[in-house]
Design a protein around this motif. Structure first.
Motif, mmCIF file in Angstrom:
data_model
loop_
_atom_site.group_PDB
_atom_site.id
_atom_site.type_symbol
_atom_site.label_atom_id
_atom_site.label_comp_id
_atom_site.label_asym_id
_atom_site.label_seq_id
_atom_site.Cartn_x
_atom_site.Cartn_y
_atom_site.Cartn_z
ATOM 1 N N MET A 193 32.959 6.260 15.729
ATOM 2 C CA MET A 193 33.244 5.782 17.088
ATOM 3 C C MET A 193 32.019 5.872 17.999
ATOM 4 O O MET A 193 31.844 5.034 18.877
ATOM 5 N N ALA A 196 30.180 2.694 16.930
ATOM 6 C CA ALA A 196 30.848 1.436 17.319
ATOM 7 C C ALA A 196 30.801 1.231 18.825
ATOM 8 O O ALA A 196 30.645 0.111 19.299
ATOM 9 N N MET A 197 30.948 2.313 19.588
ATOM 10 C CA MET A 197 30.976 2.187 21.047
ATOM 11 C C MET A 197 29.622 2.552 21.673
ATOM 12 O O MET A 197 29.526 2.644 22.897
ATOM 13 N N HIS A 198 28.612 2.797 20.875
ATOM 14 C CA HIS A 198 27.272 3.121 21.385
ATOM 15 C C HIS A 198 27.341 4.239 22.421
ATOM 16 O O HIS A 198 26.863 4.084 23.550
ATOM 17 N N THR A 199 27.974 5.326 22.051
ATOM 18 C CA THR A 199 28.203 6.382 23.038
ATOM 19 C C THR A 199 28.115 7.759 22.396
ATOM 20 O O THR A 199 27.657 7.893 21.268
ATOM 21 N N GLN A 203 31.836 11.112 26.186
ATOM 22 C CA GLN A 203 32.343 9.894 26.825
ATOM 23 C C GLN A 203 33.635 9.426 26.158
ATOM 24 O O GLN A 203 34.554 8.951 26.818
ATOM 25 N N LEU A 204 33.691 9.555 24.838
ATOM 26 C CA LEU A 204 34.903 9.151 24.115
ATOM 27 C C LEU A 204 36.103 9.997 24.532
ATOM 28 O O LEU A 204 37.228 9.510 24.556
ATOM 29 N N ASN A 207 37.296 9.171 28.481
ATOM 30 C CA ASN A 207 38.127 7.976 28.667
ATOM 31 C C ASN A 207 39.506 8.219 28.019
ATOM 32 O O ASN A 207 39.601 8.561 26.846
ATOM 33 N N SER A 209 41.862 6.249 27.031
ATOM 34 C CA SER A 209 42.239 5.365 25.918
ATOM 35 C C SER A 209 41.570 5.789 24.622
ATOM 36 O O SER A 209 42.216 5.862 23.571
ATOM 37 N N THR A 210 40.260 6.068 24.672
ATOM 38 C CA THR A 210 39.591 6.478 23.438
ATOM 39 C C THR A 210 39.932 7.941 23.089
ATOM 40 O O THR A 210 39.958 8.290 21.918
ATOM 41 N N LEU A 213 42.907 7.501 21.143
ATOM 42 C CA LEU A 213 42.545 6.871 19.867
ATOM 43 C C LEU A 213 41.936 7.887 18.904
ATOM 44 O O LEU A 213 42.290 7.934 17.713
ATOM 45 N N GLN A 217 43.322 8.868 15.286
ATOM 46 C CA GLN A 217 42.501 8.800 14.070
ATOM 47 C C GLN A 217 42.476 10.152 13.366
ATOM 48 O O GLN A 217 42.565 10.238 12.143
ATOM 49 N N LEU A 291 37.747 1.015 11.717
ATOM 50 C CA LEU A 291 36.444 1.567 12.089
ATOM 51 C C LEU A 291 35.423 1.313 10.983
ATOM 52 O O LEU A 291 34.267 0.945 11.247
ATOM 53 N N GLU A 294 34.221 -2.197 11.252
ATOM 54 C CA GLU A 294 33.288 -2.364 12.371
ATOM 55 C C GLU A 294 31.906 -1.831 12.004
ATOM 56 O O GLU A 294 30.882 -2.422 12.341
ATOM 57 N N LEU A 298 28.359 -3.791 11.895
ATOM 58 C CA LEU A 298 27.169 -3.381 12.653
ATOM 59 C C LEU A 298 25.987 -3.138 11.727
ATOM 60 O O LEU A 298 24.843 -3.459 12.048
ATOM 61 N N MET B 197 32.326 -6.013 19.277
ATOM 62 C CA MET B 197 31.168 -6.100 18.386
ATOM 63 C C MET B 197 30.031 -6.924 19.003
ATOM 64 O O MET B 197 29.043 -7.200 18.339
ATOM 65 N N MET B 290 43.999 -0.038 18.344
ATOM 66 C CA MET B 290 42.649 0.526 18.374
ATOM 67 C C MET B 290 41.709 -0.395 19.149
ATOM 68 O O MET B 290 40.884 0.073 19.938
#
Lengths: 311, 311
Positions: A193, A196-199, A203-204, A207, A209-210, A213, A217, A291, A294, A298, B197, B290
């Motif tokens: 994650m 995928a979210m560049h974070t 931060q995950l 938020n 929502s994440t 998530l 997971q 994931l 994704e 990437l 993405m 997700m």
């Protein structure tokens, strides 16, 4: 006992240097840094006290190394095919090979390469990096859990644990499946994650929502592991992992660093393999499957000049 | 018949202008472009033949507009709360309001605002953009399907279809639930995945991992829709959508454009609402759940100065 280190980087370099610093006989296999370390030794900048090793047993070729009683493998799992040639020169009839690597399935595959070798898993909880030739920078944590995979000699396992502890490393002896799957509970959501979210981890979780998530997971991993008969793993472990991560400083897991530095990501053992195991057991992990897709996207899109995974 | 257009942009502007060009009486509500269009008229640059409307019935305030027989709503669904004040001045006892919008649940919510109004859905298959004040640029496609939601007057529905066709618009009359869910089969995977993405439709299909993921996400929508009693929808429709998209030029769906231009994304009606409906019906869509979480993260992280969704 003689220790051999294959993969003298952030992990192998750190634990090997700690053992050598405590007086153990340690033999390091080096690649690009061989000449530098041969001349200047090995430096560990550590939150627990820095130190320097002047005379290090370094080798450029595995063929030149002595047979060892314990081999610590600190390679990235994407390079495990290299063990085919790197490992044999270090093995005698009772050598214990400890795979200090991420993911699920590494022991099974290495065992297939070397059916008779005694294997253990090493689960490192450490923030460290090889920042320059001959320099390991150790920022925090540092404990390791060892888990017996196929070592018939329990006394040997215990000796290794004791010698790690004598070297000042906080070391546990744990059950193999439980340890690997527990580590996957944290590793599978956060490694992918953050890419995928560049974070980063914080931060995950900030938020809503994440955060939800990540929890879902983690629960996918817990359900799959329970399905596979893993003990001592339930939702309370997920709570604990979330709490622990809340308390951490903003963190980039190893896969995020690999991605940022255009190095191959450990998608195969961190995702493909455990997802396959869970699916075959009738307990798929759909959000972690997504994931993986994704990450494969990437990987192909942004670093076409690298091949990821051993398969 | 009198037509009213609320939301004179890429969609409302195009269909409204086509009707006016064919001689229908059309009244346009404009906001920022009011003064420009009042002076210079409305230009449609179209792959099917460009045209200009000189004298356009334009209004800056809904209160100044006449009661209309048909109102086309081309607002982004994130602005549907504005219908509370924009719609009443245009309504008489038998007005038909056509919501040419994305997602699932828009009609239900607008019906709750206006329990007595006759509603229809408009499902547009069009690539168009409002590129400058008073200019609609229509690149390709252009057909629309109308679906009756709560219109008791079937003759009126048919008249609207006929007048659209007379205006040179390829127009179908379709079953409401089937149409909305069929559109979701394409919309839910591609809108979000191109944002998550940072890519376009062709790249997602070129990569085998995301191609498989898109298919699985489409199947989640098909399964949920079947569960909800939607007819004429099965895996063959997924095959068709993948084939159609393979044949398209690289495409950025509306949500990708919204994201790129830092406009609010239609996450609520494209994801939150249908996911909720599917979950309540006992047929959750985990991979699209997700994706919603990832979109919520990207929305909060990258455009904190925007609020998305009407909820």
């Amino acid at each position: 006992m003689k220790y051999g280190i294959i993969g003298t980087g952030a992990i192998g370099g750190y634990y090997g240097a700690k053992l050598a610093h405590a007086g153990q006989e340690v033999h390091f296999l080096l690649h690009r840094d061989y000449e530098y370390v041969r001349q200047h030794g090995l430096q560990v900048d550590s939150c627990d006290g820095s130190f320097h090793l002047d005379n290090v047993n370094v080798y450029q070729r595995a063929e030149d190394m002595p047979q060892c009683d314990v081999v610590l493998v600190g390679l990235k799992s994407v390079n495990n095919d290299k063990l085919q040639s790197l490992l044999p020169p270090l093995l005698h009839a009772h050598t214990l090979v400890v795979l200090i690597q991420n993911g699920i399935g590494v022991e099974e595959d290495v065992q297939q390469m070397f059916p008779d070798v005694q294997l253990a898993a090493g689960l490192a909880f450490i923030c460290s990096a090889k920042t320059e030739p001959g320099l390991v920078s150790h920022q925090c944590y540092g404990s390791i859990n060892l888990a017996n995979y196929s070592c018939k000699d329990e006394a040997l396992m215990q000796t290794v644990v004791d010698e790690f502890r004598q070297a000042g490393i906080e070391t546990g002896l744990v059950e193999y499946h439980e340890a690997r799957w527990k580590k996957a509970v944290w590793n599978m959501p956060f490694n992918g994650m953050t890419v995928a979210m560049h974070t980063q981890t914080d931060q995950l979780l900030k938020n809503q929502s994440t955060r939800q998530l990540i929890r879902e997971q983690m629960m996918e991993v817990v359900s799959a592991a329970q399905h596979l008969g893993v003990k001592n793993l339930d939702e309370s472990f997920v709570d604990k992992m979330i709490e622990t991560t809340d308390a951490m400083t903003p963190y980039s897991p190893s896969m995020r660093l690999d991605y940022d530095f255009h190095r191959p990501m450990e998608i195969y053992y961190l995702y493909t393999r455990p997802l396959e195991i869970a699916r075959e057991a009738g307990c798929p992990m759909p959000k972690l499957e997504m994931l993986e897709a994704e990450l494969r996207f990437l990987e192909a899109d942004l670093i076409p000049w690298h091949v990821s995974g051993t398969r």
